[in-house]
Design a protein around this motif. Structure first.
Motif, PDB file in Angstrom:
ATOM      1  N   LEU A 186      -7.712   1.527  -4.185  1.00  0.00           N
ATOM      2  CA  LEU A 186      -8.584   0.981  -3.155  1.00  0.00           C
ATOM      3  C   LEU A 186      -9.730   1.940  -2.869  1.00  0.00           C
ATOM      4  O   LEU A 186     -10.893   1.525  -2.738  1.00  0.00           O
ATOM      5  N   THR A 187      -9.422   3.207  -2.793  1.00  0.00           N
ATOM      6  CA  THR A 187     -10.457   4.204  -2.537  1.00  0.00           C
ATOM      7  C   THR A 187     -11.536   4.157  -3.610  1.00  0.00           C
ATOM      8  O   THR A 187     -12.725   4.105  -3.318  1.00  0.00           O
ATOM      9  N   LEU A 193       0.823  -1.208   0.000  1.00  0.00           N
ATOM     10  CA  LEU A 193       0.000   0.000   0.000  1.00  0.00           C
ATOM     11  C   LEU A 193       0.859   1.260   0.000  1.00  0.00           C
ATOM     12  O   LEU A 193       0.392   2.334   0.374  1.00  0.00           O
ATOM     13  N   SER A 238     -18.994  -4.853   0.485  1.00  0.00           N
ATOM     14  CA  SER A 238     -17.818  -4.334   1.164  1.00  0.00           C
ATOM     15  C   SER A 238     -16.599  -4.988   0.525  1.00  0.00           C
ATOM     16  O   SER A 238     -16.712  -5.959  -0.205  1.00  0.00           O
ATOM     17  N   VAL A 239     -15.449  -4.430   0.798  1.00  0.00           N
ATOM     18  CA  VAL A 239     -14.263  -5.002   0.179  1.00  0.00           C
ATOM     19  C   VAL A 239     -13.274  -5.479   1.236  1.00  0.00           C
ATOM     20  O   VAL A 239     -13.011  -4.792   2.211  1.00  0.00           O
ATOM     21  N   VAL A 240     -12.788  -6.683   1.029  1.00  0.00           N
ATOM     22  CA  VAL A 240     -11.782  -7.194   1.944  1.00  0.00           C
ATOM     23  C   VAL A 240     -10.451  -7.198   1.198  1.00  0.00           C
ATOM     24  O   VAL A 240     -10.342  -7.704   0.088  1.00  0.00           O
ATOM     25  N   VAL A 241      -9.473  -6.560   1.836  1.00  0.00           N
ATOM     26  CA  VAL A 241      -8.186  -6.399   1.175  1.00  0.00           C
ATOM     27  C   VAL A 241      -7.184  -7.432   1.661  1.00  0.00           C
ATOM     28  O   VAL A 241      -7.152  -7.793   2.834  1.00  0.00           O
ATOM     29  N   GLU A 252     -13.438   0.783  -3.450  1.00  0.00           N
ATOM     30  CA  GLU A 252     -14.338   0.692  -2.303  1.00  0.00           C
ATOM     31  C   GLU A 252     -15.614   1.476  -2.575  1.00  0.00           C
ATOM     32  O   GLU A 252     -16.712   1.026  -2.271  1.00  0.00           O
ATOM     33  N   ARG A 280     -14.762 -16.380   0.549  1.00  0.00           N
ATOM     34  CA  ARG A 280     -15.460 -15.381   1.350  1.00  0.00           C
ATOM     35  C   ARG A 280     -15.947 -14.188   0.548  1.00  0.00           C
ATOM     36  O   ARG A 280     -16.456 -13.223   1.124  1.00  0.00           O
ATOM     37  N   ALA A 289      -3.446   3.120  -2.817  1.00  0.00           N
ATOM     38  CA  ALA A 289      -4.432   3.739  -1.936  1.00  0.00           C
ATOM     39  C   ALA A 289      -5.568   4.338  -2.744  1.00  0.00           C
ATOM     40  O   ALA A 289      -6.741   4.176  -2.403  1.00  0.00           O
ATOM     41  N   LEU A 343      -3.094  -7.979   1.446  1.00  0.00           N
ATOM     42  CA  LEU A 343      -1.805  -7.425   1.070  1.00  0.00           C
ATOM     43  C   LEU A 343      -0.785  -8.556   1.072  1.00  0.00           C
ATOM     44  O   LEU A 343      -0.547  -9.183   2.090  1.00  0.00           O
TER      45      LEU A 343
END
Lengths: 335, 335
Positions: free
Chosen positions: B85-86, B76, B98-101, B89, B120, B82, B103
């Motif tokens: 992802l923003t 990240l 929703s988002v599960v990240v 999301e 999941r 970032a 890394l």
DNA sequence: TGACGTGATGTAAGCGCTTACGACGACGAA
DNA sequence: TTCGTCGTCGTAAGCGCTTACATCACGTCA
């Protein structure tokens, strides 16, 4: 080969094809030691053949654990939140949990989203700056452990933050004592966020210790857009100020650039400092004096603490404060 | 008031207390129109009283949808991920997901983690630079829609990226034509990632168009740590080069700083360019010439596309390319 | 007045896992 | 030979939701 005929394989398809019961399939996957090697291999072969992946929801329902944590942040601009997330994700992953992020910026039903999130995670960490009602926080806390970041307002809920008051005081004193500044301005809105409030408190404390009268803060958000406004304010002011303590680097960089563009000598005529130690801080000229926070470690520690809470619910809320580090560059007046 | 006696409330507790069946409770929450106002109010009162939040896992199991997307990134650092992802999301949230990240940096069992994640979420987006085996990708694709970012290698899987070749060519041509550079170096490892490869391809194309021989790339990662090494390499080289095209801004900033520190005139003696347009690029002196990518939009578009795929599985994979923008500042030689 | 929508609610069957418990066979000891 | 013991595996009962379908109480209308 992966079979793609019709529906996704379930534990039943695997069991069928391997000639065992679903219990055995489950065991092969979760406690391989409890099943005979020959059957284990047979099952694993089928798992591979069908491309079987256990359904997380079904598992969560059975084991009563989501194996996921919620992380609620206002946004993701700048390195702060990204580092925080990075550290947290690492810490959570060490416990086998994934993290689902919720970014509140631009959303108008934050309370609803947070409640909904609470139904999908085992624990939740809330950034202090997040616009969520205390009623929602209470509801969520009743359901699962909640950790709050950068907001020590609520004593009843456990929180993590980095040190602000003393660092700000130290920084301010540095400007006063070492660089002889006498008329400093603080840029940022203390009522906007708890950490800004604390930084201003340190600013004030340093003034009082030096027998100086602290000026009222110049209101500003964390965005660089506010820089120009603040800079021209300072210039129109006839430059009564000889130093600007900004609530974060973005603000500081922007202010400094405008000041320089207006022909003002930084740091000769006026010092500028920030907070966060972003990458740009070490590339600009003059280098930006700022405060570095161990954000990544913060994230990791929060995750570790969360894991502990998940195992042992009954422990008194604590307030954790991580130390910060003053980074002296040239924008304050140092060589 | 929130009740905290014993176990968390379930749909059964609510139904009991409100004197209705669990079906009615579910309806009140999901299709309020289908239940009489008086009972609805009664149920909602109990929901509030008990602080009831439906269990996401149970719901997911029943509706056969996780209402979550997976986003797998290497790390990240920097604004790229970032922003991505923003944007993602936001796009996902618009669809109620929703988002599960995940890394991957520093993890050694990436394949396992990705597979687990696949159980999941309803869909998954993979950054091209993520170290995951093609077998795992195939297995995951058999189970749910997969979108790949910044990697058009695999034609069979749908991908999103920003334009690289033509922008790099344009940038390089700018250095050659406008600033008369004749001996350029490309800094970055084309084999490291697909986008670097494309940027180098553009670099080469511009040389060929100008009848010049392109130099071999100077290998480097995306980290700024490589800057000093590259810079001293250039200096030891007797500065045969009069321009450096770096694979990203971090590298460029670092190289430029070292060059300046060594007394080399940038851009007089040598031009430096980057890629990404990070915040620091507009604060350094000279301002860094670079390429700006619509990363946030990229993220959002990927999310929107994912939602479409989730509704209609059978559509041919497409390759999406978003335009970039050349940002001319002073480090190339412009005024 | 009786057949018939109609709207509101309950009944119950899953969704795909985990796991306590029990069955069963093999094996060693008495 | 008989009886634990132990390792291995199947049976079945949930976990907490959603939703198709059945049910029931009311008008409504002829």
């Amino acid at each position: 080969m992966v079979e793609s005929t019709g529906r996704r394989p379930t534990i039943y398809s695997v069991a069928d094809r391997a000639g065992v019961s679903i219990a055995t399939v489950s065991r092969v996957l979760r406690r391989p030691g409890e099943v005979r090697a020959s059957t284990r291999d047979r099952v694993l072969a089928v798992v591979e053949e069908l491309g079987y992946v256990p359904d997380g929801a079904a598992r969560s329902l059975a084991v009563k654990s989501h194996e996921a944590h919620g992380l609620v942040l206002p946004e993701l601009r700048g390195p702060y939140y990204a580092d925080l997330l990075t550290g947290y994700e690492q810490g959570a992953a060490e416990g086998g949990a994934s993290v689902v992020v919720l970014l509140t910026h631009g959303k108008d039903d934050v309370d609803l989203l947070v409640r909904r999130l609470a139904g999908r995670v085992d624990g939740m960490v809330l950034m202090g700056a997040v616009p969520v009602s205390s009623g929602t926080v209470a509801a969520v806390r009743a359901k699962l452990p909640v950790l709050v970041l950068a907001d020590r307002h609520q004593v009843s809920v456990e929180s993590f933050s980095t040190e602000n008051v003393r660092s700000a005081e130290q920084l301010t004193r540095h400007l006063i004592d070492v660089h002889g500044r006498r008329s400093l301005r603080f840029v940022g809105s203390p009522e906007f966020a708890d950490d800004v409030r604390e930084r201003y408190a340190g600013f004030v404390a340093a003034h009082e210790a030096a027998g100086l009268a602290p000026a009222e803060p110049v209101p500003a958000t964390f965005r660089e857009d506010d820089g120009p406004r603040v800079a021209s304010l300072l210039v129109e002011d006839g430059l009564g100020a000889d130093g600007v303590v900004c609530a974060n680097d973005e603000l500081a960089l922007s202010v400094m650039q405008r000041l320089l563009a207006a022909g003002v000598d930084v740091p000769g005529r006026i010092s500028v400092t920030g907070w966060d130690d972003v990458m740009a801080a070490r590339y600009v000229t003059p280098g930006l004096t700022t405060v570095s926070q161990p954000v990544r470690e913060l994230g990791r520690e929060v995750a570790v603490r969360m894991r502990a809470l998940l195992e042992d619910r009954h422990s008194a809320p604590e307030q954790h404060v991580l130390p910060t580090r003053l980074v002296l560059r040239q924008s304050c007046g140092c060589a």
